[in-house]
Design an enzyme around this catalytic site. Sequence first.
Site, PDB file in Angstrom:
ATOM      1  N   ASP A  43      -1.229  -9.796   6.464  1.00 44.36           N
ATOM      2  CA  ASP A  43      -1.161  -8.786   6.663  1.00 44.36           C
ATOM      3  C   ASP A  43      -3.064  -8.316   7.093  1.00 44.36           C
ATOM      4  O   ASP A  43      -3.441  -7.366   7.344  1.00 44.36           O
ATOM      5  CB  ASP A  43      -1.653  -7.579   5.498  1.00 44.36           C
ATOM      6  CG  ASP A  43      -1.979  -8.229   4.255  1.00 44.36           C
ATOM      7  OD1 ASP A  43      -2.914  -9.154   4.654  1.00 44.36           O
ATOM      8  OD2 ASP A  43      -1.405  -7.857   3.298  1.00 44.36           O
ATOM      9  N   SER A  44      -3.362  -9.524   7.253  1.00 45.06           N
ATOM     10  CA  SER A  44      -4.531  -9.830   8.349  1.00 45.06           C
ATOM     11  C   SER A  44      -4.623  -8.738   9.607  1.00 45.06           C
ATOM     12  O   SER A  44      -5.541  -8.420   9.935  1.00 45.06           O
ATOM     13  CB  SER A  44      -5.135 -11.260   7.993  1.00 45.06           C
ATOM     14  OG  SER A  44      -4.153 -11.929   8.988  1.00 45.06           O
ATOM     15  N   ASP A  82       4.406 -10.891   5.834  1.00 46.12           N
ATOM     16  CA  ASP A  82       3.663 -10.413   4.156  1.00 46.12           C
ATOM     17  C   ASP A  82       4.043  -9.227   3.865  1.00 46.12           C
ATOM     18  O   ASP A  82       4.761  -8.424   4.840  1.00 46.12           O
ATOM     19  CB  ASP A  82       1.887 -10.334   4.691  1.00 46.12           C
ATOM     20  CG  ASP A  82       1.549 -10.821   3.661  1.00 46.12           C
ATOM     21  OD1 ASP A  82       1.682 -11.430   2.959  1.00 46.12           O
ATOM     22  OD2 ASP A  82       0.006 -11.456   4.369  1.00 46.12           O
ATOM     23  N   LYS A 112       5.973 -13.117   1.721  1.00 51.24           N
ATOM     24  CA  LYS A 112       4.873 -13.423   0.668  1.00 51.24           C
ATOM     25  C   LYS A 112       4.174 -12.293   0.174  1.00 51.24           C
ATOM     26  O   LYS A 112       4.604 -11.444   0.989  1.00 51.24           O
ATOM     27  CB  LYS A 112       4.178 -13.846   1.672  1.00 51.24           C
ATOM     28  CG  LYS A 112       2.541 -14.376   1.160  1.00 51.24           C
ATOM     29  CD  LYS A 112       1.616 -15.343   2.204  1.00 51.24           C
ATOM     30  CE  LYS A 112       0.374 -14.430   2.341  1.00 51.24           C
ATOM     31  NZ  LYS A 112      -0.569 -13.324   1.530  1.00 51.24           N
ATOM     32  N   GLU A 114       1.574 -10.743  -2.548  1.00 54.82           N
ATOM     33  CA  GLU A 114       0.048 -11.265  -3.318  1.00 54.82           C
ATOM     34  C   GLU A 114       0.442 -11.388  -4.649  1.00 54.82           C
ATOM     35  O   GLU A 114       0.862 -10.154  -5.427  1.00 54.82           O
ATOM     36  CB  GLU A 114      -1.293 -10.481  -2.787  1.00 54.82           C
ATOM     37  CG  GLU A 114      -1.431 -11.164  -1.296  1.00 54.82           C
ATOM     38  CD  GLU A 114      -2.555 -10.065  -1.044  1.00 54.82           C
ATOM     39  OE1 GLU A 114      -3.069  -9.404  -2.111  1.00 54.82           O
ATOM     40  OE2 GLU A 114      -2.903 -10.426  -0.212  1.00 54.82           O
ATOM     41  N   GLU A 182      -6.032 -18.729  -1.859  1.00 57.92           N
ATOM     42  CA  GLU A 182      -7.087 -18.408  -1.054  1.00 57.92           C
ATOM     43  C   GLU A 182      -8.328 -18.512  -2.398  1.00 57.92           C
ATOM     44  O   GLU A 182      -8.259 -17.378  -3.056  1.00 57.92           O
ATOM     45  CB  GLU A 182      -6.790 -16.846  -1.059  1.00 57.92           C
ATOM     46  CG  GLU A 182      -7.862 -16.700   0.266  1.00 57.92           C
ATOM     47  CD  GLU A 182      -7.312 -15.718   0.521  1.00 57.92           C
ATOM     48  OE1 GLU A 182      -5.710 -14.974   0.863  1.00 57.92           O
ATOM     49  OE2 GLU A 182      -8.258 -14.725   1.445  1.00 57.92           O
TER      50      GLU A 182
HETATM   51  O1  KIV Z   1      -2.577 -11.244   5.315  1.00 62.58           O
HETATM   52  C1  KIV Z   1      -2.835 -12.808   6.213  1.00 62.58           C
HETATM   53  O2  KIV Z   1      -3.190 -13.413   6.820  1.00 62.58           O
HETATM   54  C2  KIV Z   1      -3.156 -14.399   4.878  1.00 62.58           C
HETATM   55  C3  KIV Z   1      -3.558 -15.258   4.954  1.00 62.58           C
HETATM   56  C4  KIV Z   1      -5.014 -15.782   5.091  1.00 62.58           C
HETATM   57  C5  KIV Z   1      -2.605 -16.395   3.451  1.00 62.58           C
HETATM   58  O3  KIV Z   1      -2.278 -13.646   4.176  1.00 62.58           O
END
Ligand code: KIV
Length: 268
Positions: A43-44, A82, A112, A114, A182
């Site tokens: 989600d970056s 994500d 993934k 969090e 992280e």
């Molecule tokens: O969203 C993302 O890119 C991430 C990574 C930095 C682990 O969660």
Amino acid sequence: MPDIKVFKKMKQRNEKIAMLTAYDYPSAKYAQAAGVDIILVGDSLGMVVLGYEDTLSVTLDDIIYHTQAVRRGAKDTFIAADMPFMSFHINLDETRRNASLLIVEGGADAVKLEGGKPARLEAIKAIVDCEIPVVAHLGLTPQSIHLYGGYNIQGKKEKDHKRILEQAKATEEAGAFMLVLEGIPEKLGKEITESLSIPTIGIGAGRFTDGQVLVYHDVLGMSDIKPKFVQSYANLENIIPSSLKKYIDDVKSFKFPAIDNVYQPIDK
Ligand code: KIV
């Protein structure tokens, strides 16, 4: 195409796992050609692709759309997508449905999510119960920035160190097959890695995790901010603008198109 057993074997063999984010067809194509072990549609993307201040505005549809493009570019690479902010918090039915959409519509192999609170562990269990592999994510979880008061390194104090270590063990027990760590001290990254049988993937978590993950744009030197844990292997931040400027200059100075760039009629 590797499956989740491959990553566990890599940990057992002390073979480092290289994870990289990708968000579209070309980044996925380059990541696969370079031989990354696992692609993360993070989600970056909210920050590096969509220009948001943080990851919180990214929607499930955004991740599905970008995962589809990544899958087209990297057909043979394991892809984790994500789960965006609030897509796994409301209730377990919504959590299961959202995770399944990332797999069925997006084309991801895993999701993934969090956090390590009890409700997040329930979410991991519910998703794994649907046969969907889960990557957990602890430490500096960017979806928690308002709670943390910014992007602060987590686990520096003894009680936070202990809490994150316990949460890490709990994510493995809940069924996660991999854990992203992280923004934590190296000592904690090492201790977690040695305590778990699932592989850990670090970003700002030191040298001793089972693998590393970086953001595509950071690796290529195209990011506005450069935290200490980032290593850039190119400087596209300079190369892209100077190349574009050269193109504009060539158009304006009649150098482009040149004779080699034009079509001619067939000679009779
Ligand atoms: O969203 C993302 O890119 C991430 C990574 C930095 C682990 O969660």
